[in-house]
Design an enzyme around this catalytic site. Sequence first.
Site, PDB file in Angstrom:
ATOM      1  N   GLN A 106      -1.295   6.909 -13.175  1.00 34.78           N
ATOM      2  CA  GLN A 106       0.036   6.545 -13.195  1.00 34.78           C
ATOM      3  C   GLN A 106       0.627   6.981 -14.645  1.00 34.78           C
ATOM      4  O   GLN A 106      -0.018   7.051 -15.616  1.00 34.78           O
ATOM      5  CB  GLN A 106       0.146   4.770 -13.246  1.00 34.78           C
ATOM      6  CG  GLN A 106      -0.149   4.443 -11.694  1.00 34.78           C
ATOM      7  CD  GLN A 106      -1.325   4.005 -11.333  1.00 34.78           C
ATOM      8  OE1 GLN A 106      -2.372   3.902 -12.032  1.00 34.78           O
ATOM      9  NE2 GLN A 106      -1.500   4.189 -10.071  1.00 34.78           N
ATOM     10  N   ASN A 133       3.476   6.176  -9.808  1.00 37.20           N
ATOM     11  CA  ASN A 133       2.437   6.968  -9.315  1.00 37.20           C
ATOM     12  C   ASN A 133       2.356   8.196  -9.478  1.00 37.20           C
ATOM     13  O   ASN A 133       3.394   8.878  -9.715  1.00 37.20           O
ATOM     14  CB  ASN A 133       2.045   6.511  -7.977  1.00 37.20           C
ATOM     15  CG  ASN A 133       1.961   5.037  -7.730  1.00 37.20           C
ATOM     16  OD1 ASN A 133       0.985   4.466  -8.261  1.00 37.20           O
ATOM     17  ND2 ASN A 133       2.505   4.217  -6.855  1.00 37.20           N
ATOM     18  N   CYS A 151       1.239  -3.155 -12.198  1.00 37.23           N
ATOM     19  CA  CYS A 151       0.116  -2.223 -12.487  1.00 37.23           C
ATOM     20  C   CYS A 151      -0.634  -3.298 -13.353  1.00 37.23           C
ATOM     21  O   CYS A 151      -0.401  -3.365 -14.493  1.00 37.23           O
ATOM     22  CB  CYS A 151       0.373  -0.882 -12.965  1.00 37.23           C
ATOM     23  SG  CYS A 151      -1.186   0.053 -13.338  1.00 37.23           S
ATOM     24  N   ASN A 204      -4.104  -2.876 -14.579  1.00 31.49           N
ATOM     25  CA  ASN A 204      -4.659  -2.099 -15.635  1.00 31.49           C
ATOM     26  C   ASN A 204      -3.728  -1.567 -16.650  1.00 31.49           C
ATOM     27  O   ASN A 204      -3.861  -1.735 -17.877  1.00 31.49           O
ATOM     28  CB  ASN A 204      -5.561  -1.044 -15.140  1.00 31.49           C
ATOM     29  CG  ASN A 204      -6.974  -1.468 -14.390  1.00 31.49           C
ATOM     30  OD1 ASN A 204      -7.518  -2.410 -14.910  1.00 31.49           O
ATOM     31  ND2 ASN A 204      -7.132  -0.717 -13.133  1.00 31.49           N
ATOM     32  N   HIS A 244      -0.679  -5.229  -1.172  1.00 33.23           N
ATOM     33  CA  HIS A 244      -2.094  -4.933  -1.071  1.00 33.23           C
ATOM     34  C   HIS A 244      -2.532  -5.413   0.439  1.00 33.23           C
ATOM     35  O   HIS A 244      -2.072  -6.503   0.948  1.00 33.23           O
ATOM     36  CB  HIS A 244      -2.837  -5.741  -2.293  1.00 33.23           C
ATOM     37  CG  HIS A 244      -2.723  -5.075  -3.482  1.00 33.23           C
ATOM     38  ND1 HIS A 244      -3.455  -4.101  -3.985  1.00 33.23           N
ATOM     39  CD2 HIS A 244      -1.536  -5.265  -4.554  1.00 33.23           C
ATOM     40  CE1 HIS A 244      -3.065  -3.641  -5.020  1.00 33.23           C
ATOM     41  NE2 HIS A 244      -2.320  -4.612  -5.641  1.00 33.23           N
ATOM     42  N   ASN A 265      -1.290  -0.565  -1.049  1.00 31.22           N
ATOM     43  CA  ASN A 265      -2.904  -0.262  -1.933  1.00 31.22           C
ATOM     44  C   ASN A 265      -4.007  -0.999  -1.063  1.00 31.22           C
ATOM     45  O   ASN A 265      -3.768  -2.048  -0.387  1.00 31.22           O
ATOM     46  CB  ASN A 265      -2.799  -1.000  -3.178  1.00 31.22           C
ATOM     47  CG  ASN A 265      -1.620  -0.429  -3.998  1.00 31.22           C
ATOM     48  OD1 ASN A 265      -1.781   0.888  -4.443  1.00 31.22           O
ATOM     49  ND2 ASN A 265      -0.548  -1.110  -4.101  1.00 31.22           N
ATOM     50  N   GLU A 270      -5.549   3.705  -3.791  1.00 30.48           N
ATOM     51  CA  GLU A 270      -4.170   3.398  -4.211  1.00 30.48           C
ATOM     52  C   GLU A 270      -2.985   3.994  -3.799  1.00 30.48           C
ATOM     53  O   GLU A 270      -3.111   5.237  -3.348  1.00 30.48           O
ATOM     54  CB  GLU A 270      -4.019   3.406  -5.518  1.00 30.48           C
ATOM     55  CG  GLU A 270      -4.816   2.335  -6.610  1.00 30.48           C
ATOM     56  CD  GLU A 270      -4.473   2.156  -8.104  1.00 30.48           C
ATOM     57  OE1 GLU A 270      -3.119   2.781  -8.020  1.00 30.48           O
ATOM     58  OE2 GLU A 270      -5.299   2.058  -8.845  1.00 30.48           O
ATOM     59  N   CYS A 273      -8.683  -0.835 -10.152  1.00 32.80           N
ATOM     60  CA  CYS A 273      -7.248  -1.242  -9.804  1.00 32.80           C
ATOM     61  C   CYS A 273      -6.901  -2.632 -10.050  1.00 32.80           C
ATOM     62  O   CYS A 273      -7.621  -3.592  -9.527  1.00 32.80           O
ATOM     63  CB  CYS A 273      -6.916  -0.994  -8.172  1.00 32.80           C
ATOM     64  SG  CYS A 273      -5.229  -1.636  -7.862  1.00 32.80           S
ATOM     65  N   GLY A 315      -5.410  -4.788  -7.439  1.00 33.08           N
ATOM     66  CA  GLY A 315      -6.111  -4.722  -6.427  1.00 33.08           C
ATOM     67  C   GLY A 315      -7.251  -5.689  -6.586  1.00 33.08           C
ATOM     68  O   GLY A 315      -7.411  -6.584  -5.511  1.00 33.08           O
TER      69      GLY A 315
HETATM   70  N1  API Z   1      -0.982   2.260  -6.940  1.00 31.97           N
HETATM   71  C1  API Z   1      -0.025   0.846  -7.276  1.00 31.97           C
HETATM   72  C2  API Z   1       0.340   1.038  -8.594  1.00 31.97           C
HETATM   73  C3  API Z   1      -0.831   0.854  -9.696  1.00 31.97           C
HETATM   74  C4  API Z   1      -1.735  -0.275  -9.384  1.00 31.97           C
HETATM   75  C5  API Z   1      -2.920  -0.257 -10.129  1.00 31.97           C
HETATM   76  N2  API Z   1      -3.322   1.035 -11.097  1.00 31.97           N
HETATM   77  C6  API Z   1      -3.244  -1.483 -10.885  1.00 31.97           C
HETATM   78  O1  API Z   1      -4.147  -1.597 -11.928  1.00 31.97           O
HETATM   79  O2  API Z   1      -2.856  -2.486 -10.445  1.00 31.97           O
HETATM   80  C7  API Z   1       1.096   0.673  -6.320  1.00 31.97           C
HETATM   81  O3  API Z   1       1.811   1.862  -5.915  1.00 31.97           O
HETATM   82  O4  API Z   1       1.597  -0.291  -6.067  1.00 31.97           O
END
Ligand code: API
Length: 275
Positions: A45, A65, A74, A76, A160, A191, A209, A218, A221
């Site tokens: 990202q 993304n 996000c 992390n 999610h 996700n 993701e 994630c 996640g």
């Molecule tokens: N791919 C995710 C965004 C990044 C989430 C992930 N890197 C985290 O740490 O929460 C989405 O499109 O909602």
Amino acid sequence: MTRFTKMHGLGNDFVVLDSVRQSLELAPAQIRALADRHFGIGCDQVLVVEPPRRPGADFFYRIFNADGSESGQCGNGARCFARFVRDQGLTDKERLTVDTRDGTLELAFLPDGQVRVDMGAPRLEPREIPFIAAARAGVYVLPLATETLAIGAVSLGNPHAVTLVEDVDSAPVAELGPQVARHPDFPEGVNVGFLQVLAADLVRLRVFERGVGETLACGSGACAAVVCARLWGLLDERVQVELPGGTLTIEWAGGTAPVWMTGPAVRVFEGEIAL
Ligand SMILES: N[C@H](CCC[C@H](N)C(=O)O)C(=O)O
């Protein structure tokens, strides 16, 4: 030239840009170019840190993304955002309030260098996820090309889907991840978490993701997986979530309580690039 900082949270990696001291507006093609691991810097990202858009918030931060799509959350990235604004001298506060497109986060720096994040309350109504379902349920049955998949569905500011597996190492992440991530019942994509419960306070998780593919970790996640599995009666309030890139601590008291995520944020290198 534009300065950037390369960071990661348990191997979920980011290019972080300061749009406080300089105003940056990146097109999806520019995001894709930055994220490209062969022709660009490479990351899962791109995070863009902006001034607050309302009184009471310290910053606003945007999440893009690798495919150029924007997300509202996000986990992390939130921890790396906090480390970034401190390292860059943009704040000296011990606790931060940051808005994203779809929520507000409260972040605190812990003495051991980790960052603890209030990720807000989970959103379980299908229309909030968004997920096309007749009614809210603990378990949904999602029709796929050659099978149906039992999933939980929740939003932490991003959508999610979570499914239980016997063993994450052999989970069909590459086969089912893309099918679920682009399923028509998730109109904004989703996700996809593959969750193995080892004990009431210990799980393993792999995440495919939205907008990226499988990542080493994630954060949202991990929060989503704990929420779903707690609603299924499988987990305690405080859980260690083992991801391929490392372990996060997730806490959720249930109901409308916020989900707390604690983990590291690492600065790898800084550089300059022509946008
Ligand atoms: N791919 C995710 C965004 C990044 C989430 C992930 N890197 C985290 O740490 O929460 C989405 O499109 O909602």
